[in-house]
Design a protein around this motif. Structure first.
Motif, PDB file in Angstrom:
ATOM      1  N   ILE A  33     -70.134 -56.813 -16.857  1.00  0.00           N
ATOM      2  CA  ILE A  33     -71.588 -56.840 -16.968  1.00  0.00           C
ATOM      3  C   ILE A  33     -72.023 -58.208 -17.490  1.00  0.00           C
ATOM      4  O   ILE A  33     -71.590 -58.644 -18.556  1.00  0.00           O
ATOM      5  CB  ILE A  33     -72.110 -55.742 -17.927  1.00  0.00           C
ATOM      6  N   ILE A  34     -72.867 -58.866 -16.718  1.00  0.00           N
ATOM      7  CA  ILE A  34     -73.464 -60.133 -17.128  1.00  0.00           C
ATOM      8  C   ILE A  34     -74.928 -59.824 -17.425  1.00  0.00           C
ATOM      9  O   ILE A  34     -75.626 -59.291 -16.565  1.00  0.00           O
ATOM     10  CB  ILE A  34     -73.348 -61.188 -16.005  1.00  0.00           C
ATOM     11  N   GLU A  35     -75.367 -60.102 -18.632  1.00  0.00           N
ATOM     12  CA  GLU A  35     -76.719 -59.738 -19.050  1.00  0.00           C
ATOM     13  C   GLU A  35     -77.660 -60.930 -19.010  1.00  0.00           C
ATOM     14  O   GLU A  35     -77.282 -62.039 -19.372  1.00  0.00           O
ATOM     15  CB  GLU A  35     -76.698 -59.167 -20.469  1.00  0.00           C
ATOM     16  N   ALA A  36     -78.881 -60.654 -18.563  1.00  0.00           N
ATOM     17  CA  ALA A  36     -79.963 -61.636 -18.627  1.00  0.00           C
ATOM     18  C   ALA A  36     -81.193 -60.876 -19.083  1.00  0.00           C
ATOM     19  O   ALA A  36     -81.485 -59.794 -18.572  1.00  0.00           O
ATOM     20  CB  ALA A  36     -80.194 -62.272 -17.260  1.00  0.00           C
ATOM     21  N   ASN A  37     -81.931 -61.438 -20.044  1.00  0.00           N
ATOM     22  CA  ASN A  37     -83.076 -60.700 -20.580  1.00  0.00           C
ATOM     23  C   ASN A  37     -84.407 -61.055 -19.905  1.00  0.00           C
ATOM     24  O   ASN A  37     -85.447 -60.561 -20.310  1.00  0.00           O
ATOM     25  CB  ASN A  37     -83.174 -60.834 -22.100  1.00  0.00           C
ATOM     26  N   ASN A  38     -84.341 -61.886 -18.863  1.00  0.00           N
ATOM     27  CA  ASN A  38     -85.534 -62.149 -18.052  1.00  0.00           C
ATOM     28  C   ASN A  38     -85.113 -62.827 -16.742  1.00  0.00           C
ATOM     29  O   ASN A  38     -83.964 -63.247 -16.592  1.00  0.00           O
ATOM     30  CB  ASN A  38     -86.567 -62.992 -18.820  1.00  0.00           C
ATOM     31  N   GLY A  39     -86.063 -62.926 -15.831  1.00  0.00           N
ATOM     32  CA  GLY A  39     -85.770 -63.499 -14.523  1.00  0.00           C
ATOM     33  C   GLY A  39     -85.388 -64.961 -14.557  1.00  0.00           C
ATOM     34  O   GLY A  39     -84.548 -65.416 -13.775  1.00  0.00           O
ATOM     35  N   THR A  41     -83.771 -66.594 -16.969  1.00  0.00           N
ATOM     36  CA  THR A  41     -82.375 -66.681 -17.410  1.00  0.00           C
ATOM     37  C   THR A  41     -81.438 -66.279 -16.277  1.00  0.00           C
ATOM     38  O   THR A  41     -80.401 -66.915 -16.055  1.00  0.00           O
ATOM     39  CB  THR A  41     -82.139 -65.788 -18.648  1.00  0.00           C
ATOM     40  N   ALA A  42     -81.803 -65.232 -15.561  1.00  0.00           N
ATOM     41  CA  ALA A  42     -80.976 -64.767 -14.446  1.00  0.00           C
ATOM     42  C   ALA A  42     -80.845 -65.844 -13.370  1.00  0.00           C
ATOM     43  O   ALA A  42     -79.753 -66.075 -12.848  1.00  0.00           O
ATOM     44  CB  ALA A  42     -81.570 -63.493 -13.858  1.00  0.00           C
ATOM     45  N   LEU A  43     -81.945 -66.508 -13.043  1.00  0.00           N
ATOM     46  CA  LEU A  43     -81.880 -67.577 -12.032  1.00  0.00           C
ATOM     47  C   LEU A  43     -80.990 -68.719 -12.495  1.00  0.00           C
ATOM     48  O   LEU A  43     -80.256 -69.307 -11.691  1.00  0.00           O
ATOM     49  CB  LEU A  43     -83.284 -68.075 -11.696  1.00  0.00           C
ATOM     50  N   SER A  44     -81.020 -69.018 -13.789  1.00  0.00           N
ATOM     51  CA  SER A  44     -80.132 -70.061 -14.330  1.00  0.00           C
ATOM     52  C   SER A  44     -78.674 -69.664 -14.152  1.00  0.00           C
ATOM     53  O   SER A  44     -77.839 -70.488 -13.772  1.00  0.00           O
ATOM     54  CB  SER A  44     -80.426 -70.304 -15.808  1.00  0.00           C
ATOM     55  N   LEU A  45     -78.371 -68.398 -14.425  1.00  0.00           N
ATOM     56  CA  LEU A  45     -76.996 -67.913 -14.249  1.00  0.00           C
ATOM     57  C   LEU A  45     -76.573 -67.965 -12.781  1.00  0.00           C
ATOM     58  O   LEU A  45     -75.427 -68.281 -12.469  1.00  0.00           O
ATOM     59  CB  LEU A  45     -76.873 -66.475 -14.764  1.00  0.00           C
ATOM     60  N   LEU A  46     -77.495 -67.682 -11.888  1.00  0.00           N
ATOM     61  CA  LEU A  46     -77.184 -67.657 -10.462  1.00  0.00           C
ATOM     62  C   LEU A  46     -77.026 -69.054  -9.863  1.00  0.00           C
ATOM     63  O   LEU A  46     -76.518 -69.186  -8.744  1.00  0.00           O
ATOM     64  CB  LEU A  46     -78.259 -66.877  -9.708  1.00  0.00           C
ATOM     65  N   LYS A  47     -77.434 -70.081 -10.591  1.00  0.00           N
ATOM     66  CA  LYS A  47     -77.233 -71.450 -10.111  1.00  0.00           C
ATOM     67  C   LYS A  47     -75.752 -71.796 -10.045  1.00  0.00           C
ATOM     68  O   LYS A  47     -75.341 -72.673  -9.294  1.00  0.00           O
ATOM     69  CB  LYS A  47     -77.977 -72.450 -10.999  1.00  0.00           C
ATOM     70  N   LEU A  52     -70.851 -65.741  -8.592  1.00  0.00           N
ATOM     71  CA  LEU A  52     -71.960 -64.842  -8.292  1.00  0.00           C
ATOM     72  C   LEU A  52     -71.589 -63.377  -8.518  1.00  0.00           C
ATOM     73  O   LEU A  52     -70.438 -62.988  -8.321  1.00  0.00           O
ATOM     74  CB  LEU A  52     -72.409 -65.033  -6.841  1.00  0.00           C
ATOM     75  N   PRO A  53     -72.565 -62.569  -8.895  1.00  0.00           N
ATOM     76  CA  PRO A  53     -72.301 -61.134  -9.064  1.00  0.00           C
ATOM     77  C   PRO A  53     -72.185 -60.441  -7.707  1.00  0.00           C
ATOM     78  O   PRO A  53     -72.657 -60.959  -6.690  1.00  0.00           O
ATOM     79  CB  PRO A  53     -73.548 -60.652  -9.814  1.00  0.00           C
ATOM     80  N   HIS A  54     -71.554 -59.265  -7.722  1.00  0.00           N
ATOM     81  CA  HIS A  54     -71.491 -58.450  -6.514  1.00  0.00           C
ATOM     82  C   HIS A  54     -72.827 -57.751  -6.265  1.00  0.00           C
ATOM     83  O   HIS A  54     -73.247 -57.601  -5.123  1.00  0.00           O
ATOM     84  CB  HIS A  54     -70.388 -57.391  -6.625  1.00  0.00           C
ATOM     85  N   ILE A  55     -73.445 -57.272  -7.362  1.00  0.00           N
ATOM     86  CA  ILE A  55     -74.752 -56.625  -7.266  1.00  0.00           C
ATOM     87  C   ILE A  55     -75.623 -57.070  -8.439  1.00  0.00           C
ATOM     88  O   ILE A  55     -75.115 -57.555  -9.454  1.00  0.00           O
ATOM     89  CB  ILE A  55     -74.669 -55.071  -7.246  1.00  0.00           C
TER      90      ILE A  55
END
Length: 137
Positions: A33-39, A41-47, A52-55
């Motif tokens: 589980i990779i946690e992001a507390n807002n969109g 932060t999530a976009l930063s992780l996806l860079k 990349l996550p599976h889902i």
């Protein structure tokens, strides 16, 4: 064969994050589980496109960048648009449901009030995606 999933869980409520992680643990699942507390932060992780996550499991009602804004950015990215994104929210507003499917989500799940119902929904959700063919890097 059931796969271990890499899940990006985007949720701003710390109680909801604890509840989700408790369900994963109680079910004896080994998903990452990779946690992001807002969109944002999530976009930063996806860079980091090599990890990349599976889902993605996404709440709609968040500060900074709400779920629909996040989805719009995600689904306009040539690589990220293929990651199945499941909405997990309290919003039963038909307009939200319709807009999310229009953008390209893989599912829309309402957070139930009863913990047992929440466990059931999360278990079924993860069982389903664990046996799917998913894009991996």
């Amino acid at each position: 064969m059931v796969k271990t999933l890499k899940i990006l869980f985007i949720e701003d409520d710390s109680i909801e994050i604890m509840k989700f992680n408790r369900v994963i643990s109680a079910l004896g699942l080994t998903h990452q589980i990779i946690e992001a507390n807002n969109g944002e932060t999530a976009l930063s992780l996806l860079k980091e496109k090599d990890n990349l996550p599976h889902i993605i499991i996404l709440d709609l009602n968040m500060p900074k960048l709400n779920g629909i804004e996040f989805l719009t950015i995600l689904k306009n990215d040539a690589l990220l648009k293929y990651i199945p994104t499941i909405i997990l929210t309290t919003s039963s507003n038909f307009k939200d449901v319709k807009e999310c499917y229009k953008i390209g989500i893989a599912g829309y799940i309402l957070k139930p009030l009863k913990y047992e119902d929440y466990v059931f929904k999360i278990q079924k959700l993860l069982e389903y995606w664990s046996c799917n063919e998913l894009i991996t890097e």
